[in-house]
Structures are given as C-alpha cells and as structure tokens.
Design a protein around this motif. Sequence first.
Motif, PDB file in Angstrom:
ATOM      1  N   ARG A  84       0.833  -1.217   0.000  1.00 14.20           N
ATOM      2  CA  ARG A  84       0.000   0.000   0.000  1.00 14.20           C
ATOM      3  C   ARG A  84       0.858   1.253   0.000  1.00 14.20           C
ATOM      4  O   ARG A  84       0.553   2.220  -0.700  1.00 14.20           O
ATOM      5  N   ARG A  85       1.935   1.257   0.797  1.00 13.46           N
ATOM      6  CA  ARG A  85       2.823   2.429   0.828  1.00 13.46           C
ATOM      7  C   ARG A  85       3.457   2.658  -0.540  1.00 13.46           C
ATOM      8  O   ARG A  85       3.643   3.800  -0.956  1.00 13.46           O
ATOM      9  N   LEU A  86       3.775   1.586  -1.245  1.00 18.76           N
ATOM     10  CA  LEU A  86       4.369   1.724  -2.583  1.00 18.76           C
ATOM     11  C   LEU A  86       3.358   2.246  -3.609  1.00 18.76           C
ATOM     12  O   LEU A  86       3.704   3.021  -4.493  1.00 18.76           O
ATOM     13  N   LEU A  87       2.109   1.780  -3.506  1.00 19.62           N
ATOM     14  CA  LEU A  87       1.092   2.129  -4.500  1.00 19.62           C
ATOM     15  C   LEU A  87       0.362   3.435  -4.204  1.00 19.62           C
ATOM     16  O   LEU A  87      -0.190   4.047  -5.119  1.00 19.62           O
ATOM     17  N   ASN A  88       0.327   3.850  -2.960  1.00 21.85           N
ATOM     18  CA  ASN A  88      -0.449   5.039  -2.593  1.00 21.85           C
ATOM     19  C   ASN A  88      -0.151   6.269  -3.437  1.00 21.85           C
ATOM     20  O   ASN A  88      -1.082   6.994  -3.798  1.00 21.85           O
ATOM     21  N   PRO A  89       1.111   6.577  -3.779  1.00 21.32           N
ATOM     22  CA  PRO A  89       1.336   7.781  -4.579  1.00 21.32           C
ATOM     23  C   PRO A  89       0.572   7.780  -5.911  1.00 21.32           C
ATOM     24  O   PRO A  89       0.074   8.824  -6.336  1.00 21.32           O
ATOM     25  N   ALA A  90       0.451   6.632  -6.551  1.00 20.34           N
ATOM     26  CA  ALA A  90      -0.266   6.561  -7.839  1.00 20.34           C
ATOM     27  C   ALA A  90      -1.754   6.808  -7.663  1.00 20.34           C
ATOM     28  O   ALA A  90      -2.435   7.198  -8.611  1.00 20.34           O
ATOM     29  N   PHE A  91      -2.263   6.594  -6.461  1.00 16.12           N
ATOM     30  CA  PHE A  91      -3.695   6.736  -6.209  1.00 16.12           C
ATOM     31  C   PHE A  91      -3.987   7.872  -5.221  1.00 16.12           C
ATOM     32  O   PHE A  91      -5.037   7.899  -4.595  1.00 16.12           O
ATOM     33  N   SER A  92      -3.062   8.806  -5.124  1.00 17.65           N
ATOM     34  CA  SER A  92      -3.212   9.907  -4.172  1.00 17.65           C
ATOM     35  C   SER A  92      -4.229  10.927  -4.672  1.00 17.65           C
ATOM     36  O   SER A  92      -4.502  11.022  -5.875  1.00 17.65           O
ATOM     37  N   PRO A  93      -4.784  11.732  -3.766  1.00 23.21           N
ATOM     38  CA  PRO A  93      -5.703  12.801  -4.186  1.00 23.21           C
ATOM     39  C   PRO A  93      -5.068  13.770  -5.184  1.00 23.21           C
ATOM     40  O   PRO A  93      -5.730  14.212  -6.123  1.00 23.21           O
ATOM     41  N   SER A  94      -3.773  14.086  -5.004  1.00 25.35           N
ATOM     42  CA  SER A  94      -3.132  15.020  -5.940  1.00 25.35           C
ATOM     43  C   SER A  94      -3.036  14.414  -7.340  1.00 25.35           C
ATOM     44  O   SER A  94      -3.218  15.108  -8.344  1.00 25.35           O
ATOM     45  N   MET A  95      -2.764  13.110  -7.417  1.00 23.76           N
ATOM     46  CA  MET A  95      -2.717  12.450  -8.725  1.00 23.76           C
ATOM     47  C   MET A  95      -4.115  12.422  -9.341  1.00 23.76           C
ATOM     48  O   MET A  95      -4.270  12.670 -10.540  1.00 23.76           O
ATOM     49  N   ALA A  96      -5.122  12.148  -8.532  1.00 27.67           N
ATOM     50  CA  ALA A  96      -6.495  12.131  -9.037  1.00 27.67           C
ATOM     51  C   ALA A  96      -6.898  13.509  -9.557  1.00 27.67           C
ATOM     52  O   ALA A  96      -7.546  13.625 -10.598  1.00 27.67           O
ATOM     53  N   ARG A  97      -6.486  14.575  -8.840  1.00 27.47           N
ATOM     54  CA  ARG A  97      -6.813  15.940  -9.298  1.00 27.47           C
ATOM     55  C   ARG A  97      -6.177  16.227 -10.647  1.00 27.47           C
ATOM     56  O   ARG A  97      -6.784  16.866 -11.509  1.00 27.47           O
ATOM     57  N   LYS A  98      -4.955  15.763 -10.857  1.00 29.33           N
ATOM     58  CA  LYS A  98      -4.276  15.961 -12.146  1.00 29.33           C
ATOM     59  C   LYS A  98      -5.042  15.275 -13.274  1.00 29.33           C
ATOM     60  O   LYS A  98      -5.012  15.719 -14.414  1.00 29.33           O
ATOM     61  N   LEU A  99      -5.705  14.178 -12.942  1.00 29.59           N
ATOM     62  CA  LEU A  99      -6.425  13.401 -13.953  1.00 29.59           C
ATOM     63  C   LEU A  99      -7.903  13.784 -14.073  1.00 29.59           C
ATOM     64  O   LEU A  99      -8.622  13.196 -14.873  1.00 29.59           O
ATOM     65  N   GLU A 100      -8.361  14.758 -13.291  1.00 33.11           N
ATOM     66  CA  GLU A 100      -9.770  15.163 -13.334  1.00 33.11           C
ATOM     67  C   GLU A 100     -10.275  15.454 -14.741  1.00 33.11           C
ATOM     68  O   GLU A 100     -11.371  15.006 -15.102  1.00 33.11           O
ATOM     69  N   PRO A 101      -9.519  16.194 -15.577  1.00 35.57           N
ATOM     70  CA  PRO A 101     -10.029  16.440 -16.943  1.00 35.57           C
ATOM     71  C   PRO A 101     -10.245  15.152 -17.733  1.00 35.57           C
ATOM     72  O   PRO A 101     -11.243  15.010 -18.441  1.00 35.57           O
ATOM     73  N   GLU A 102      -9.337  14.196 -17.573  1.00 34.02           N
ATOM     74  CA  GLU A 102      -9.501  12.911 -18.268  1.00 34.02           C
ATOM     75  C   GLU A 102     -10.674  12.137 -17.690  1.00 34.02           C
ATOM     76  O   GLU A 102     -11.445  11.517 -18.435  1.00 34.02           O
ATOM     77  N   PHE A 103     -10.844  12.176 -16.375  1.00 33.93           N
ATOM     78  CA  PHE A 103     -11.984  11.503 -15.748  1.00 33.93           C
ATOM     79  C   PHE A 103     -13.293  12.103 -16.253  1.00 33.93           C
ATOM     80  O   PHE A 103     -14.252  11.386 -16.551  1.00 33.93           O
ATOM     81  N   ALA A 104     -13.352  13.425 -16.350  1.00 33.61           N
ATOM     82  CA  ALA A 104     -14.562  14.098 -16.837  1.00 33.61           C
ATOM     83  C   ALA A 104     -14.846  13.714 -18.284  1.00 33.61           C
ATOM     84  O   ALA A 104     -16.004  13.471 -18.662  1.00 33.61           O
ATOM     85  N   GLU A 105     -13.810  13.628 -19.087  1.00 33.35           N
ATOM     86  CA  GLU A 105     -13.968  13.230 -20.494  1.00 33.35           C
ATOM     87  C   GLU A 105     -14.526  11.812 -20.598  1.00 33.35           C
ATOM     88  O   GLU A 105     -15.423  11.542 -21.409  1.00 33.35           O
ATOM     89  N   ILE A 106     -14.021  10.918 -19.778  1.00 37.03           N
ATOM     90  CA  ILE A 106     -14.525   9.535 -19.764  1.00 37.03           C
ATOM     91  C   ILE A 106     -16.001   9.531 -19.378  1.00 37.03           C
ATOM     92  O   ILE A 106     -16.829   8.884 -20.040  1.00 37.03           O
TER      93      ILE A 106
END
Length: 170
Positions: free
Chosen positions: A98-120
């Motif tokens: 979990r400690r290794l994977l958490n950065p990929a699933f962090s809130p900051s990473m999700a915010r960066k991907l918000e435009p792509e999420f909205a497009e999907i």
Amino acid sequence: MTTTVDTAEIPYLDISDPSFAMASEQVRDAREQSWIAQTNYGFAVLRYDEVAALLKDQKLSQGSARWPDHHGVHSGAFHEWWSKNLLVLESDEHHRIRRLLNPAFSPSMARKLEPEFAEIAEELIAGFADQGECDFVRDFAEPFATRALCAMMGLDHKHWPFIASRANTV
C-alpha cells in the motif's frame, strides 16, 4: 458491532454458478432480506455499513490468503500465484505494498487526472443519454472505474474490457 442473525432466514447465493452476477436481482433481494448471505464458499457480507465495520475491526483478518490451504491446495502454480496476489495480502506485506502504491492513487494524482476523468464520464453518458435510462453498473460504473484505473496506471483505455473481466473474475 454486535448483530445476531437467524440462520434459517439467511439467503443463499451460489457464487460459483457461471450465471451468478453481483449486479443481479438475486443479490439485491438478498441484501434487502439480510446484511449477510450464505454462499458455497462461506458467508458474504452484503451491505456497506457492515463491511466497513468489519474491515475496521482489529480482531478480524481477511483470511483470503489461506483460502487455497483451506481447500487442500498447498503448492503448485495456483498456490504460488494466490499467495502473491495483491488482493489477499495481509498485515505487514499489505501495508508495504500500500505504501508503494499510494502515490499513484493519491488525491493530488487524481486531481491531475480530473479532466480525463470528466472526459470519460461525458463519453459514457453520451452513449446512453438519448435512451433516457441506463443500467448504471454496466453502462457507467464499471467502464468508468476501469477506464479511470487505466488512466491512473498509464494504460491505453482500449484495454478496459480485459481488465474489467479479470477484476470480476478475481
């Protein structure tokens, strides 16, 4: 959590039946009848609040890691694969991964991907909006979640059906 259940009133779900589906009327009916169901592999907790309470209870462990051993599988390819499967890791190994994977699933990473999420989301909604209705899980939730996961992992979205099918299998 202290809850008693009359075992005579617990619904039964045959989860090994090839036609079984979590998003089925049978499961919805079972969930309305009880927070728990008997299955051919043990009990299934059907409601969010009870699942959340059980996951937080320090006296309980998932137990999935020992599933092959409990069914007479003590070695071999399946046993080796199962023992390394991320979904069944427990304790220190679970926390390490979990400690290794958490950065990929962090809130900051999700915010960066918000435009792509909205497009999907917009693309998926456009696929059923003219019909005036949809099966939420089939038409939106499953493809959205899997495509969002693809985006987070840097995978081409064309792979989402394959990933979703494997996730459902697991």
